[in-house]
Every structure is written in C-alpha cells, then in structure tokens.
Design a protein around this motif. Structure first.
Motif, PDB file in Angstrom:
ATOM      1  N   TYR A   1       0.680  -1.466   0.080  1.00 38.19           N
ATOM      2  CA  TYR A   1       0.028   0.018   0.126  1.00 38.19           C
ATOM      3  C   TYR A   1       0.975   1.350   0.205  1.00 38.19           C
ATOM      4  CZ  TYR A   1       1.117  -0.405   4.910  1.00 38.19           C
ATOM      5  OH  TYR A   1       1.414  -0.138   6.195  1.00 38.19           O
ATOM      6  N   ALA A   2       2.189   1.266   0.456  1.00 34.75           N
ATOM      7  CA  ALA A   2       2.957   2.380   0.429  1.00 34.75           C
ATOM      8  C   ALA A   2       4.423   2.008   0.579  1.00 34.75           C
ATOM      9  CB  ALA A   2       2.421   3.489   1.463  1.00 34.75           C
ATOM     10  N   THR A   3       5.294   2.828   0.359  1.00 34.42           N
ATOM     11  CA  THR A   3       6.845   2.678   0.748  1.00 34.42           C
ATOM     12  C   THR A   3       7.230   3.745   1.505  1.00 34.42           C
ATOM     13  OG1 THR A   3       7.125   1.784  -1.428  1.00 34.42           O
ATOM     14  CG2 THR A   3       9.195   2.577  -0.266  1.00 34.42           C
ATOM     15  N   GLY A   4       7.983   3.357   2.925  1.00 33.78           N
ATOM     16  CA  GLY A   4       8.149   4.161   3.959  1.00 33.78           C
ATOM     17  C   GLY A   4       9.406   4.817   3.716  1.00 33.78           C
ATOM     18  N   ALA A   5       9.679   5.769   4.533  1.00 33.91           N
ATOM     19  CA  ALA A   5      11.077   6.418   4.471  1.00 33.91           C
ATOM     20  C   ALA A   5      11.657   6.738   5.947  1.00 33.91           C
ATOM     21  CB  ALA A   5      10.992   7.931   4.020  1.00 33.91           C
ATOM     22  N   LEU A   6      13.019   6.233   6.219  1.00 32.38           N
ATOM     23  CA  LEU A   6      13.711   6.447   7.407  1.00 32.38           C
ATOM     24  C   LEU A   6      14.270   7.840   7.702  1.00 32.38           C
ATOM     25  CD1 LEU A   6      14.565   4.428   9.621  1.00 32.38           C
ATOM     26  CD2 LEU A   6      16.896   4.240   8.273  1.00 32.38           C
ATOM     27  N   VAL A   7      13.979   8.197   8.769  1.00 29.03           N
ATOM     28  CA  VAL A   7      14.692   9.391   9.232  1.00 29.03           C
ATOM     29  C   VAL A   7      15.439   9.396  10.540  1.00 29.03           C
ATOM     30  CG1 VAL A   7      12.509  10.922   8.527  1.00 29.03           C
ATOM     31  CG2 VAL A   7      12.672  10.187  10.858  1.00 29.03           C
ATOM     32  N   LEU A   8      16.627  10.218  10.767  1.00 32.65           N
ATOM     33  CA  LEU A   8      17.303  10.229  11.798  1.00 32.65           C
ATOM     34  C   LEU A   8      16.693  11.754  12.503  1.00 32.65           C
ATOM     35  CD1 LEU A   8      19.988   9.494  13.614  1.00 32.65           C
ATOM     36  CD2 LEU A   8      21.109  10.919  12.144  1.00 32.65           C
ATOM     37  N   TRP A   9      16.463  11.356  13.980  1.00 33.07           N
ATOM     38  CA  TRP A   9      15.817  12.551  14.652  1.00 33.07           C
ATOM     39  C   TRP A   9      16.216  12.510  16.011  1.00 33.07           C
ATOM     40  CZ3 TRP A   9      10.196  10.667  16.550  1.00 33.07           C
ATOM     41  CH2 TRP A   9       9.342  11.682  16.823  1.00 33.07           C
ATOM     42  N   SER A  10      16.457  13.915  16.420  1.00 31.93           N
ATOM     43  CA  SER A  10      16.787  14.287  17.383  1.00 31.93           C
ATOM     44  C   SER A  10      16.103  15.456  18.272  1.00 31.93           C
ATOM     45  CB  SER A  10      18.277  14.753  17.540  1.00 31.93           C
ATOM     46  OG  SER A  10      18.792  15.385  18.887  1.00 31.93           O
ATOM     47  N   LYS A  11      15.773  15.515  19.645  1.00 28.91           N
ATOM     48  CA  LYS A  11      15.228  16.542  20.287  1.00 28.91           C
ATOM     49  C   LYS A  11      15.924  17.679  20.424  1.00 28.91           C
ATOM     50  CE  LYS A  11      13.108  17.434  25.044  1.00 28.91           C
ATOM     51  NZ  LYS A  11      14.335  18.402  25.729  1.00 28.91           N
ATOM     52  N   ASP A  12      17.301  17.711  20.641  1.00 26.53           N
ATOM     53  CA  ASP A  12      17.975  18.895  20.860  1.00 26.53           C
ATOM     54  C   ASP A  12      19.146  19.224  19.490  1.00 26.53           C
ATOM     55  OD1 ASP A  12      16.760  19.683  23.217  1.00 26.53           O
ATOM     56  OD2 ASP A  12      17.945  17.880  23.974  1.00 26.53           O
ATOM     57  N   ILE A  13      19.724  18.082  18.953  1.00 27.08           N
ATOM     58  CA  ILE A  13      20.722  18.628  17.856  1.00 27.08           C
ATOM     59  C   ILE A  13      20.149  19.232  16.689  1.00 27.08           C
ATOM     60  CG2 ILE A  13      22.462  17.397  16.442  1.00 27.08           C
ATOM     61  CD1 ILE A  13      22.270  14.894  18.258  1.00 27.08           C
TER      62      ILE A  13
ATOM     63  N   GLN B   1       7.332   3.511  20.787  1.00 27.34           N
ATOM     64  CA  GLN B   1       8.184   3.501  21.981  1.00 27.34           C
ATOM     65  C   GLN B   1       9.674   4.199  21.878  1.00 27.34           C
ATOM     66  OE1 GLN B   1      10.107   0.249  23.737  1.00 27.34           O
ATOM     67  NE2 GLN B   1       9.009   0.833  25.931  1.00 27.34           N
ATOM     68  N   THR B   2      10.178   4.057  20.595  1.00 27.13           N
ATOM     69  CA  THR B   2      11.334   4.858  20.284  1.00 27.13           C
ATOM     70  C   THR B   2      11.044   6.304  20.199  1.00 27.13           C
ATOM     71  OG1 THR B   2      12.060   2.749  18.869  1.00 27.13           O
ATOM     72  CG2 THR B   2      13.301   4.724  18.297  1.00 27.13           C
ATOM     73  N   ALA B   3      10.168   6.695  19.381  1.00 31.10           N
ATOM     74  CA  ALA B   3       9.830   8.151  19.303  1.00 31.10           C
ATOM     75  C   ALA B   3       9.938   8.810  20.717  1.00 31.10           C
ATOM     76  CB  ALA B   3       8.697   8.237  18.796  1.00 31.10           C
ATOM     77  N   GLN B   4       9.266   7.973  21.671  1.00 35.98           N
ATOM     78  CA  GLN B   4       9.412   8.362  23.091  1.00 35.98           C
ATOM     79  C   GLN B   4      10.641   8.670  23.528  1.00 35.98           C
ATOM     80  OE1 GLN B   4       7.285   5.803  25.931  1.00 35.98           O
ATOM     81  NE2 GLN B   4       6.868   7.547  27.111  1.00 35.98           N
ATOM     82  N   TYR B   5      11.691   7.924  23.322  1.00 38.89           N
ATOM     83  CA  TYR B   5      12.907   7.732  23.831  1.00 38.89           C
ATOM     84  C   TYR B   5      13.371   9.227  23.239  1.00 38.89           C
ATOM     85  CZ  TYR B   5      12.993   2.887  25.156  1.00 38.89           C
ATOM     86  OH  TYR B   5      12.662   1.810  25.855  1.00 38.89           O
ATOM     87  N   ILE B   6      13.243   9.368  21.802  1.00 32.44           N
ATOM     88  CA  ILE B   6      13.804  10.608  21.122  1.00 32.44           C
ATOM     89  C   ILE B   6      13.326  11.906  21.828  1.00 32.44           C
ATOM     90  CG2 ILE B   6      14.305  11.796  19.193  1.00 32.44           C
ATOM     91  CD1 ILE B   6      13.882   8.750  17.785  1.00 32.44           C
TER      92      ILE B   6
ATOM     93  N   THR C   1      11.634  12.775  24.415  1.00 26.35           N
ATOM     94  CA  THR C   1      11.782  13.042  25.857  1.00 26.35           C
ATOM     95  C   THR C   1      13.209  13.435  26.101  1.00 26.35           C
ATOM     96  OG1 THR C   1      12.157  10.522  26.548  1.00 26.35           O
ATOM     97  CG2 THR C   1      10.150  11.381  26.805  1.00 26.35           C
ATOM     98  N   GLY C   2      14.294  13.052  25.123  1.00 27.61           N
ATOM     99  CA  GLY C   2      15.485  13.350  25.386  1.00 27.61           C
ATOM    100  C   GLY C   2      16.364  12.089  26.109  1.00 27.61           C
ATOM    101  N   SER C   3      15.800  11.102  26.309  1.00 25.33           N
ATOM    102  CA  SER C   3      16.362   9.902  26.899  1.00 25.33           C
ATOM    103  C   SER C   3      17.451   9.327  26.010  1.00 25.33           C
ATOM    104  CB  SER C   3      15.331   8.648  27.077  1.00 25.33           C
ATOM    105  OG  SER C   3      14.347   9.294  28.103  1.00 25.33           O
TER     106      SER C   3
END
Length: 250
Positions: A98-110, A167-172, A174-176
């Motif tokens: 149904y779709a093709t996804g894309a991967l991102v590198l994500w940070s709260k502060d960087i 859960q991974t989004a939560q880690y990012i 919140t800055g964990s």
C-alpha cells in the motif's frame, strides 16, 4: 491452549449472549498509526461502519495473529510478515503493498545542520534510539544504514532498542536518547510535528521499506466479512493514497 486464546475465550464468556461487536478490527504497525486515524475517519464517514485499531510492532502483531487474535485486516510495516501469514494459511489473498516508507534520523536537541549519521559515532552522542530490528522493519533499515556506512561497530553499544517505533519516538522526544531512527510518517504527524529536528536518511543505504496489508482469514467466517473487505479496498483507494502521501509515504 495458549494464554492468548484463553483470554479471548474468557472475554467471549463475559460477553454472554450479547451481540458480537460489529467493529472491524485493524492490526496496525506503529509507524502507520497516525495515518490510520485519518483513514479511519474517512472510512467511517463514507461507509457508516466502525473500526477498532490495535497498534504494535509488525512482529508482535504477527505473533498475536498466529495465536488466534481476532483481527480482520493486518496493516504491516513490511511485506515479510504479511507474506508469512499468507504462506501459513492465514489468508486466501496475497498481501498487497500500500506504500513505501522513509527512514529518518531524529533528535530533540541536535540542530538539523549537525544531524548526520556520521555524528552518531562521536563522543557527543551516548545513546541512539532504534526500533527493535527483530520485530520492527524500520529498526532493520536503521541497522542496514549504519552497516552501509561502516558505522555499526562504533555505534552498536550506544543503541537503545524500543519495542516499537512509538516507544522509540518517546525515547527521542523526551531526550532519553540524544538521537534515534524513526519513520518519516511519525515525525510528520500532528502529534509529533515540531518536536525536535530530523533529516531523511539516504534511501540507497537500506532496502526499500515496502509496506503491505493483508485481509485475514478470521473475517471469512464472520458477519463482518463484507465490511472488512470494504475497508481493505478503501486502503488502496485514491482518498487513502492522498493521506499516505501527506505523511511522507511514496
């Protein structure tokens, strides 16, 4: 009899002779959860039928389906799990992408200008959040990207695994973890938009994240069969495609 089946039977006994739920139950990979909320609204408005969404990693949902979970449609984050279900007799219809996804590198502060995969190997970054590659296709893609750039040996001990992309989004957020990998659809969602900075990972560094859905056999013996088929077709409609596109899917 396994524990999951016992729970389902117990729930059925509690329900007694009451009318079974008419809701279509959609097993949804975590990266698709926000898209699915919009698709749910459109489908319910158009059809008058109700949907219940169950969210987890694709691997975890597949385990639940194997154990008899009463899902009607499985919307996965890859093609591997739906194909496995089809081969094992869980559906009479082959899964469809149904779709093709894309991967991102994500940070709260960087800041975005400093957010590069190579920076993950530096001393500034102590923890890198990654969806569990054993059960989450985006986690598998993240490991492939690190290996492609020969960064995995320097970053392996920094990796902190989330049970799912949520859960991974939560880690990012919140800055964990100082940085982490996630799905573009998550960072573009209204719930997450503006929470930190992200860069799209070069798609040549990992295998394409083709995402497939499958109509499950559970629906065939159910009064919800026609409704489940209707939703499954809606998932591939132009309306649904427009929603997927807004969330960064191809």
């Amino acid at each position: 009899m396994n524990k999951l089946r016992i729970l389902f039977l117990f729930a059925a006994l509690l329900a007694g002779c009451s009318k079974p739920s008419e809701k279509i139950v959609i097993a949804t990979a975590a990266n698709v959860q926000y898209v699915m909320k919009e698709i749910q609204q459109e489908f319910e408005k158009e059809s008058g039928k109700k949907i219940e969404i169950v969210v987890a990693s694709s691997g975890k949902l597949t385990t639940q389906i194997r154990e008899g979970a009463p899902f009607d449609v499985f919307v996965s984050a890859d093609t591997k799990y739906p194909e496995e279900i089809f081969k094992n007799g869980g559906s009479d219809q082959k899964p469809q992408v149904y779709a093709t996804g894309a991967l991102v590198l994500w940070s709260k502060d960087i800041p975005e200008t400093d957010l590069k995969l190579e920076a993950l190997a530096t001393d500034k970054i102590k923890k890198i959040a990654v969806p569990n590659p054993q059960t989450a296709p985006y986690g598998e893609a993240a490991v492939q990207a690190l290996n492609a750039l020969k960064l995995y040996p320097q970053t392996e001990k920094k990796l902190v695994y989330g049970e799912s992309i949520a859960q991974t989004a939560q880690y990012i957020t919140t800055g964990s973890a100082e940085a982490g990998f996630n799905a573009l659809s998550i960072v573009l969602s209204p719930e997450m938009k503006g929470k930190g900075h992200y860069v799209i990972v070069d798609s040549s560094l990992y295998k394409p994240i083709q995402q497939a859905a499958i109509l499950l056999k559970h629906s065939e013996d159910s009064p919800k069969k026609a409704s489940s088929e209707q939703f499954y077709q809606f998932l591939y409609s132009q309306k649904a495609k427009a929603i997927f596109k807004r969330y960064g899917y191809k």
